[in-house]
Structure formats: structure tokens, C-alpha cells
Motif scaffolding. Structure first.
Motif, short mmCIF file in Angstrom:
data_model
loop_
_atom_site.label_atom_id
_atom_site.label_comp_id
_atom_site.label_asym_id
_atom_site.label_seq_id
_atom_site.Cartn_x
_atom_site.Cartn_y
_atom_site.Cartn_z
N SER A 145 0.83 -1.20 0.00
CA SER A 145 0.00 0.00 0.00
C SER A 145 0.86 1.24 0.00
O SER A 145 0.63 2.19 -0.75
CB SER A 145 -0.91 0.00 1.23
OG SER A 145 -1.53 1.26 1.34
N ALA A 146 1.87 1.24 0.85
CA ALA A 146 2.70 2.43 1.00
C ALA A 146 3.50 2.72 -0.27
O ALA A 146 3.59 3.86 -0.72
CB ALA A 146 3.63 2.25 2.20
N VAL A 147 4.08 1.67 -0.84
CA VAL A 147 4.93 1.88 -2.01
C VAL A 147 4.06 1.99 -3.26
O VAL A 147 3.36 1.04 -3.60
CB VAL A 147 5.92 0.72 -2.18
CG1 VAL A 147 6.69 0.86 -3.47
CG2 VAL A 147 6.86 0.67 -0.99
N GLY A 148 4.10 3.13 -3.89
CA GLY A 148 3.23 3.29 -5.06
C GLY A 148 3.64 4.51 -5.85
O GLY A 148 4.82 4.88 -5.88
N LEU A 149 2.65 5.12 -6.48
CA LEU A 149 2.93 6.31 -7.29
C LEU A 149 3.59 7.38 -6.44
O LEU A 149 4.39 8.17 -6.93
CB LEU A 149 1.63 6.86 -7.88
CG LEU A 149 0.92 5.94 -8.88
CD1 LEU A 149 -0.36 6.59 -9.37
CD2 LEU A 149 1.83 5.65 -10.06
N GLY A 150 3.26 7.41 -5.16
CA GLY A 150 3.87 8.39 -4.26
C GLY A 150 5.39 8.29 -4.26
O GLY A 150 6.09 9.29 -4.28
N ASN A 151 5.89 7.07 -4.26
CA ASN A 151 7.34 6.89 -4.18
C ASN A 151 8.03 7.12 -5.52
O ASN A 151 9.13 7.64 -5.56
CB ASN A 151 7.68 5.45 -3.75
CG ASN A 151 6.99 5.07 -2.47
OD1 ASN A 151 5.78 5.14 -2.37
ND2 ASN A 151 7.76 4.70 -1.48
N TYR A 209 -8.33 9.27 -9.41
CA TYR A 209 -7.27 9.78 -10.29
C TYR A 209 -6.03 8.90 -10.26
O TYR A 209 -5.25 8.87 -11.20
CB TYR A 209 -6.91 11.24 -9.98
CG TYR A 209 -6.18 11.48 -8.67
CD1 TYR A 209 -6.88 11.89 -7.56
CD2 TYR A 209 -4.81 11.32 -8.55
CE1 TYR A 209 -6.22 12.13 -6.35
CE2 TYR A 209 -4.15 11.54 -7.36
CZ TYR A 209 -4.87 11.95 -6.26
OH TYR A 209 -4.22 12.17 -5.07
N TYR A 210 -5.87 8.15 -9.16
CA TYR A 210 -4.74 7.24 -9.06
C TYR A 210 -4.78 6.22 -10.20
O TYR A 210 -3.78 5.90 -10.83
CB TYR A 210 -4.83 6.53 -7.72
CG TYR A 210 -3.54 5.99 -7.17
CD1 TYR A 210 -2.68 6.79 -6.43
CD2 TYR A 210 -3.20 4.66 -7.36
CE1 TYR A 210 -1.50 6.28 -5.91
CE2 TYR A 210 -2.03 4.15 -6.84
CZ TYR A 210 -1.19 4.97 -6.11
OH TYR A 210 -0.03 4.47 -5.59
N SER A 211 -5.99 5.74 -10.46
CA SER A 211 -6.17 4.77 -11.52
C SER A 211 -5.87 5.38 -12.89
O SER A 211 -5.33 4.72 -13.78
CB SER A 211 -7.59 4.23 -11.45
OG SER A 211 -7.95 3.58 -12.63
N PHE A 229 2.54 11.79 4.25
CA PHE A 229 1.25 11.12 4.47
C PHE A 229 0.84 10.26 3.30
O PHE A 229 0.41 9.13 3.45
CB PHE A 229 0.16 12.16 4.74
CG PHE A 229 -0.06 12.38 6.20
CD1 PHE A 229 1.01 12.67 7.03
CD2 PHE A 229 -1.32 12.25 6.76
CE1 PHE A 229 0.83 12.85 8.38
CE2 PHE A 229 -1.51 12.43 8.12
CZ PHE A 229 -0.43 12.73 8.93
N PHE A 230 0.98 10.84 2.12
CA PHE A 230 0.55 10.12 0.92
C PHE A 230 1.36 8.84 0.76
O PHE A 230 0.82 7.76 0.55
CB PHE A 230 0.71 11.02 -0.30
CG PHE A 230 0.11 10.48 -1.56
CD1 PHE A 230 -1.25 10.62 -1.80
CD2 PHE A 230 0.89 9.84 -2.51
CE1 PHE A 230 -1.82 10.12 -2.97
CE2 PHE A 230 0.33 9.35 -3.68
CZ PHE A 230 -1.02 9.50 -3.91
N THR A 231 2.66 8.96 0.88
CA THR A 231 3.51 7.81 0.62
C THR A 231 3.32 6.71 1.66
O THR A 231 3.45 5.53 1.36
CB THR A 231 5.00 8.21 0.51
OG1 THR A 231 5.75 7.09 0.05
CG2 THR A 231 5.57 8.66 1.83
N GLY A 253 -3.92 8.76 6.80
CA GLY A 253 -4.94 9.81 6.76
C GLY A 253 -6.19 9.41 6.02
O GLY A 253 -7.11 10.21 5.89
N MET A 254 -6.26 8.19 5.52
CA MET A 254 -7.53 7.77 4.94
C MET A 254 -7.93 6.37 5.38
O MET A 254 -8.78 5.73 4.76
CB MET A 254 -7.56 7.91 3.42
CG MET A 254 -6.62 7.05 2.65
SD MET A 254 -7.35 6.67 1.05
CE MET A 254 -8.60 5.49 1.50
N GLY A 255 -7.32 5.90 6.44
CA GLY A 255 -7.83 4.67 7.04
C GLY A 255 -7.37 3.38 6.42
O GLY A 255 -7.85 2.31 6.79
N1 PFF Z 1 0.89 5.23 -0.55
C1 PFF Z 1 0.51 5.23 -1.93
C2 PFF Z 1 1.62 5.76 -2.77
O1 PFF Z 1 2.66 6.15 -2.23
O2 PFF Z 1 1.45 5.80 -3.97
C3 PFF Z 1 -0.71 6.04 -2.21
C4 PFF Z 1 -1.81 5.91 -1.25
C5 PFF Z 1 -2.35 4.67 -0.96
C6 PFF Z 1 -2.29 7.03 -0.62
C7 PFF Z 1 -3.33 4.58 -0.04
C8 PFF Z 1 -3.28 6.95 0.30
C9 PFF Z 1 -3.78 5.73 0.58
F1 PFF Z 1 -4.70 5.64 1.46
#
Ligand code: PFF
Length: 446
Positions: A20-26, A101-103, A221-223, A227-229
Motif C-alpha cells: 500500500s505504502a509503495v506506489g505512485l507516491g514513491n 485519479y490514481y487509476s 502522508f501520501f507515501t 490519513g484515509m484509514g
Molecule cells: N501510498 C501510496 C503511494 O505512495 O502511492 C498512495 C496511497 C495509498 C495514498 C493509499 C493513500 C492511501 F490511502
């Protein structure tokens, strides 16, 4: 209520949270933010905020999730009183907006994987190529494909869908990314790139901290998917008493290491291609990096591997966002998993259409992302910090202490970190981001 499914293994939970954490954010956002906010200066502030704000808030989400065994809406209904019972709605709203928008962005990334395999980066100009991928029907179609992939995984449930897929995806991301970083280290521009990326200029931080701080906090927070459970939801499937602090440390460390490694790939590639005129912002990896891939040896295949990594990372994150909303429908409304997942996939696909379709520019992306990432997530985290810090302190300490035999006074250290520094920083950031968001809306629509 029916018996809740739980993770099959401890590794399953950790990998799901890392996924979950590793994604577009990273790999999409992190490099362009480093570029936008002064290189290593941004990196330093970001690392500080991850440790000081991100980690304590992650523990808040873990404790609430494991205690209640519920989705975020149900969790706060169960333990909260008065207005607190409504806080979970912030999370569900954030999930809708982020996933929509992530999709879309993940769909573009999928497309760029294919472009690399065909050896076509920057064909017809990097900017023009990006605009054709990122708007109109092409972008709607890739958005649909990606959403279908999310629905498929989540429909299979926790063990067979999410846990199974992250056990494949997370190791693949780590192995491929390390391979690319090693390759990037052999490129001629690596030395210069490392100097830019790794030696922070304290003067830059001092001069620009009012800009760097809010951006770095939102990024932290995003990465970390806070903040969204998401972490409430994932921890709600924890069957036994785990050491939440230990698991949290592993998750935060891996997420941070992967973002850092993404920078070790992106910057050497850029410097080697001698790109001075770098497009910052959301188009960074699509325009500047794609251009760079077209200039370096084996750029097509290297780029394809890079975008494939980002695609996998995006999928393992997107399923976590979907799971928040799906678990809400299952727990609170008794809907079955399959129809819940399909219906949500369709609705969220539609919500994302303006971002997908917009033929020129990325204005809708900025509107959605700014609202969810810089406002809703910070608000969600702030409310949770206030709740455990000031309202339900005992519950927090008791739950955290379950898997930790020698918690001692660390419980109060955690609580006081939430009570003062976390809340103050998040209040400042929320104010700054709200003003910034308002200004960007005026810039777009005014
Ligand atoms: N953590 C994800 C990323 O870094 O791309 C994005 C993300 C996933 C944000 C789940 C918020 C969330 F609840």
C-alpha cells in the motif's frame, strides 16, 4: 456479524502494508517533488517528517484498526462518541477521490511500459506524446483497464486476493528497482546526479521552509498511505497480538528506502541524458524521464522495466484504497464482497473521467490531487492524532502495549508526540495547504 477473515501470516500483513505504502507516491511523485523543492533539501525535511509525524500517526491507525476489527467508518462509530463517530467519512471520501485519479495516472504508466517495449519513447516529441497518452479516449481506456485489475484483486478477498498478490508484487518491485539503481550508477551522469540529490543545502531549507514543509508533510502522508484509514483497515484483519511498533518500523523503513532508491534511478538517467530543461510537476516522469530514456543506451528496455515497476507498485497501493471502501460496504451494509467491489469500481471509474479525458493540460488532476492529498489526508491524520492524543489516550496505550512487553514510558512518549508536535505541524500544514489549494483553484478557474 460473520467471522472476519484475517491475514494468513505476519509477513502477509507487512507486505500488504508495504504494498500500500509503495506506489505512485514513491516513484511518480517523490522524484518530481525533490526536483521542485530544491533537491536534497526536500529529502531531509521529508525524512524528518516521516519519522516524527508519519510513524506516530501510523501507530494510531494500527491501534484503532486492531482494537475495533472494523473499517474506518465502523471503527470510529464503535469507539467514538458524538461528532467522533462521523470522522470515518473523511476517509471514505478521500478513498473515492484518490482512487479515481490514481487509476488514471496508473493507466498512463501502463501505457508507458508498452511504449518502452516498442522502443518509442519521445516519438513525435516527449511533451506531445504525453498529451496524447494522458487525454481523450486513450486515457479513458487505460483508466478502465487499470480499474478492472484493481477490482479483480480485491474481489478475491484478503488472503486469496490481496495477500497473494502482494507476496508476488512487493519482492518484484524491490528486486527490479535495486537492479535499475545499480545500472543507473554505471551511467556517466551518476556522479553529478548524486551530488544534487544527496548533499543538502541548509540555506535552501532555511529560505524556503514555508513551501518545503507543507509539501513534504503531504508527501509523507501520501507515501505512507496515512490519513484515509488504509492502515486502520489492514490492521483490522490482524488476528493476534502483534508488536505494532516493530511492524510499523519495518513498513516505514521499506517505504522510505524504496522512494530513496527511485531517486537513485531517476536522477542519474536525467543527468546522463543531459536534460537541463526538466519538466517538473506531475509530468516529470512522463516527459523528462521518457525523453531521457530515449537518449541513453538501452533506454527503451530500461524505461519499460522502470514503468513496469511503477505499474506494479501502483496496483499494490490501489487495492488498499479500494479495500477501505469495500470493507465499509461489507461491514456496515452487509453487501457481499463481489458486488461491492464491482459497483465501486464502476462508480470510481466515472468519478475519475474528467481527469482521464481532459485533452490538454492536467488541471483536473491538480484539482483532485490537491484536494485529496494536501487537504483530506492531512485533515484525517490530524483528527486521528487529536483523538488518540487527547480523547482516547488509554485505549491507544492499552492496544499498543498488547504485543509489546516492555512498552514502559514509550507509550506516553508516543502520546505526547501526538499531542503537541504532530498536532501543531499538521495544523500549520493544513492551513498552508488550504490557502495554496484555493490559490491554485483561482489560477485554474478564476
Ligand atoms: N501510498 C501510496 C503511494 O505512495 O502511492 C498512495 C496511497 C495509498 C495514498 C493509499 C493513500 C492511501 F490511502
Amino acid at each position: 456479524m460473520a467471522q472476519r477473515e484475517s491475514w494468513a501470516t505476519r509477513a502477509g500483513f507487512i507486505l500488504a502494508a508495504v504494498g500500500s505504502a509503495v506506489g505512485l507516491g514513491n516513484i511518480w511523485r517523490f522524484p518530481y517533488q525533490v526536483g521542485e523543492y530544491g533537491g536534497a533539501a526536500f529529502l531531509v525535511v521529508y525524512l524528518l517528517l516521516v519519522a516524527l509525524i508519519g510513524f506516530p500517526v501510523m501507530l494510531v491507525e494500527f491501534t484503532i484498526g486492531r482494537r475495533t476489527e472494523r473499517n474506518p467508518v465502523g471503527a470510529l462509530k464503535q469507539i467514538g462518541e458524538g461528532a467522533w463517530t462521523k470522522v470515518g467519512w473523511v476517509f471514505v471520501l478521500a478513498g473515492f477521490v484518490i482512487l479515481s485519479y490514481y487509476s488514471v495516472v496508473a493507466g498512463w504508466i501502463l501505457r508507458y511500459t508498452a511504449i518502452g517495449l516498442q522502443g518509442n519513447y519521445a516519438a513525435g516529441g516527449a511533451g506531445a506524446q504525453f498529451m496524447s497518452v494522458a487525454g481523450g479516449m486513450d486515457s479513458v481506456v487505460t483508466h478502465a483497464i487499470f480499474m478492472a485489475a484493481i477490482v479483480t484483486v480485491v474481489a478475491f478477498g484478503i488472503q486469496q486476493g490481496i495477500e497473494f498478490s502482494v507476496k508476488l508484487m512487493v519482492p518484484a518491485i524491490i528486486a527490479l528497482l535495486i537492479g535499475l539503481a545499480v545500472y543507473a550508477g554505471t551511467l556517466s551522469g551518476a556522479g553529478e546526479a548524486y551530488a544534487y540529490y544527496l548533499s543538502p543545502d541548509l540555506g535552501t531549507i532555511a529560505a524556503n521552509w514555508t513551501e518545503i514543509l507543507p509539501a513534504a508533510a503531504a508527501q509523507a502522508f501520501f507515501t505512507l498511505s496515512l490519513g484515509m484509514g488504509v492502515m486502520i483497515t489492514y490492521a483490522s484483519y490482524l488476528g493476534e497480538d502483534r508488536n505494532l511498533a516493530k511492524d510499523g518500523t519495518i513498513i516505514v523503513a521499506l517505504d522510505t528506502a524504496i522512494a530513496f532508491t527511485a531517486g537513485l534511478v531517476a536522477f542519474p538517467v536525467l543527468y546522463t541524458a543531459e536534460l537541463t530543461d526538466v519538466a517538473a510537476g506531475p509530468s516529470f516522469i512522463f516527459v523528462s524521464l521518457a525523453q531521457a530514456f530515449s537518449n541513453i543506451p538501452f533506454g527503451g528496455i530500461i524505461g519499460a522495466i522502470f514503468f513496469a515497476i511503477v505499474t506494479i507498485a501502483a496496483l499494490s497501493s490501489a487495492i488498499s484504497i479500494m479495500e477501505v471502501v469495500v470493507s465499509y460496504l461489507i461491514d456496515e451494509h452487509g453487501v457481499d464482497r463481489l458486488p461491492a467491489t464491482i459497483a465501486l469500481g464502476v462508480v470510481i471509474f466515472v468519478v475519475g473521467l474528467p481527469v482521464a479525458y481532459e485533452p490538454e493540460g492536467l488541471n483536473w488532476l491538480v484539482v483532485y490531487d490537491g484536494f485529496a492529498n494536501s487537504i483530506l489526508l492531512i485533515l484525517g491524520g490530524l483528527l486521528l492524532a487529536i483523538y488518540i492524543g487527547w480523547v482516547a489516550t488509554d485505549l491507544g496505550i492499552e492496544e499498543l502495549g498488547k504485543g509489546i512487553h516492555n512498552l514502559g514510558s514509550w507509550g506516553m512518549v508516543w502520546i505526547w508526540t501526538l499531542r503537541v508536535p504532530v498536532i501543531i505541524v499538521l495544523l500549520i500544514v493544513l492551513t498552508q495547504n488550504t490557502i495554496g489549494y484555493y490559490e491554485s483553484l483561482v489560477g485554474i478557474f478564476g
